[in-house]
Design a protein around this motif. Structure first.
Motif, short mmCIF file in Angstrom:
data_model
loop_
_atom_site.label_atom_id
_atom_site.label_comp_id
_atom_site.label_asym_id
_atom_site.label_seq_id
_atom_site.Cartn_x
_atom_site.Cartn_y
_atom_site.Cartn_z
N ASN A 19 0.85 -1.18 0.00
CA ASN A 19 0.00 0.00 0.00
C ASN A 19 0.90 1.24 0.00
N VAL A 20 0.63 2.12 -0.94
CA VAL A 20 1.38 3.37 -1.04
C VAL A 20 0.38 4.52 -1.03
N LYS A 21 0.63 5.49 -0.17
CA LYS A 21 -0.16 6.73 -0.19
C LYS A 21 0.82 7.86 -0.45
N ARG A 22 0.55 8.64 -1.49
CA ARG A 22 1.48 9.70 -1.89
C ARG A 22 0.71 10.99 -2.11
N GLU A 23 1.30 12.07 -1.64
CA GLU A 23 0.72 13.41 -1.76
C GLU A 23 1.47 14.17 -2.85
N PHE A 24 0.73 14.98 -3.64
CA PHE A 24 1.34 15.77 -4.72
C PHE A 24 0.87 17.22 -4.64
N ASN A 25 1.78 18.15 -4.93
CA ASN A 25 1.46 19.57 -5.02
C ASN A 25 0.93 19.86 -6.43
N ALA A 26 -0.24 19.35 -6.72
CA ALA A 26 -0.82 19.52 -8.05
C ALA A 26 -2.31 19.26 -7.97
N SER A 27 -3.02 19.77 -8.96
CA SER A 27 -4.47 19.57 -9.00
C SER A 27 -4.79 18.13 -9.35
N LEU A 28 -5.98 17.72 -8.98
CA LEU A 28 -6.45 16.38 -9.31
C LEU A 28 -6.38 16.15 -10.83
N ALA A 29 -6.79 17.12 -11.61
CA ALA A 29 -6.77 16.96 -13.07
C ALA A 29 -5.35 16.71 -13.58
N ASN A 30 -4.38 17.44 -13.04
CA ASN A 30 -2.99 17.27 -13.48
C ASN A 30 -2.41 15.93 -13.03
N VAL A 31 -2.73 15.51 -11.81
CA VAL A 31 -2.22 14.23 -11.32
C VAL A 31 -2.85 13.09 -12.12
N TRP A 32 -4.14 13.18 -12.37
CA TRP A 32 -4.82 12.15 -13.18
C TRP A 32 -4.15 12.05 -14.56
N SER A 33 -3.93 13.17 -15.20
CA SER A 33 -3.28 13.17 -16.51
C SER A 33 -1.90 12.53 -16.46
N ALA A 34 -1.15 12.84 -15.40
CA ALA A 34 0.22 12.31 -15.26
C ALA A 34 0.23 10.79 -15.14
N TRP A 35 -0.84 10.23 -14.61
CA TRP A 35 -0.92 8.78 -14.42
C TRP A 35 -1.59 8.07 -15.60
N THR A 36 -2.22 8.83 -16.51
CA THR A 36 -3.05 8.18 -17.54
C THR A 36 -2.71 8.58 -18.97
N GLU A 37 -1.74 9.46 -19.16
CA GLU A 37 -1.35 9.89 -20.51
C GLU A 37 0.10 9.50 -20.76
N ALA A 38 0.32 8.76 -21.85
CA ALA A 38 1.64 8.19 -22.16
C ALA A 38 2.74 9.26 -22.19
N GLU A 39 2.46 10.42 -22.79
CA GLU A 39 3.49 11.45 -22.92
C GLU A 39 4.00 11.91 -21.56
N ILE A 40 3.10 11.99 -20.58
CA ILE A 40 3.50 12.43 -19.24
C ILE A 40 4.10 11.25 -18.46
N LEU A 41 3.50 10.07 -18.57
CA LEU A 41 4.05 8.88 -17.91
C LEU A 41 5.51 8.67 -18.28
N ASP A 42 5.84 8.89 -19.54
CA ASP A 42 7.21 8.67 -20.00
C ASP A 42 8.20 9.64 -19.37
N LYS A 43 7.72 10.72 -18.77
CA LYS A 43 8.61 11.69 -18.11
C LYS A 43 9.00 11.26 -16.70
N TRP A 44 8.23 10.30 -16.10
CA TRP A 44 8.48 10.01 -14.70
C TRP A 44 8.35 8.54 -14.28
N TRP A 45 7.76 7.68 -15.06
CA TRP A 45 7.39 6.34 -14.59
C TRP A 45 8.59 5.49 -14.19
#
Length: 167
Positions: A19-45
């Motif tokens: 179980n991992v709980k992580r907090e981010f300094n970003a809006s829900l929309a931006n965090v959702w995009s970062a986890w669900t869009e390939a272009e952004i995933l490739d920057k951090w995954w």
């Protein structure tokens, strides 16, 4: 902006779950995009200095992401994420596995089921993840491979993506 972001990492041996709980300094929309869009995933995954490279991704129920984690020497470790459930900006679930570059599962490594939940509180977004393995020995194998350390580095990479976008 908070710099001491929450990251809880716990192992539930009885249920073979991380179980991992992580907090981010970003809006829900931006965090959702970062986890669900390939272009952004490739920057951090992938954990730095490794990079993530998506070959294909269809983010929908029944869809799949096929990607490689590419090392500094060009070595590639392929994996798939088979999406089983998506509730926009709230939750998605997928089955994860190591594979070859065509998406054929590598049965030498255990599969895991990811349940990723998103919630927002003001300017902060929380991601709660449950990663379930079939048996505890599978979970132990992933931990021994450095999952906690690698995932922690990847989360810091995502922080850097959000910091860059807020400039």
């Amino acid at each position: 902006m908070k710099s001491n972001l929450l990251m809880n990492f716990t192992v539930d041996k009885e249920n073979s779950t991380v179980n991992v709980k992580r907090e981010f300094n970003a809006s829900l929309a931006n965090v959702w995009s970062a986890w669900t869009e390939a272009e952004i995933l490739d920057k951090w995954w992938a954990p730095a200095p490794w990079k993530s490279r998506t070959k294909s991704m269809e983010f929908k129920e029944g869809g799949r992401r096929l990607y490689a984690m590419v090392g500094p020497e060009g070595e590639e470790h392929w994996a798939i994420a088979d999406f089983t459930s998506i509730s926009p900006k709230t939750n998605f679930k997928y089955s994860d596995a190591f594979s070859d570059n065509e998406g054929n599962i590598n049965n030498d490594f255990p599969r895991s089921s990811w349940d990723v939940n998103f919630s927002e509180n003001g300017d902060t977004t929380y991601v709660d993840i449950a990663i379930r393995h079939e048996k505890f020995s599978d979970l132990e194998k992933i931990i021994e491979m450095g999952f906690k350390e690698g995932f922690t580095i990847a989360m810091e990479g995502l922080d850097a993506v959000f910091a860059e976008n807020s400039k």
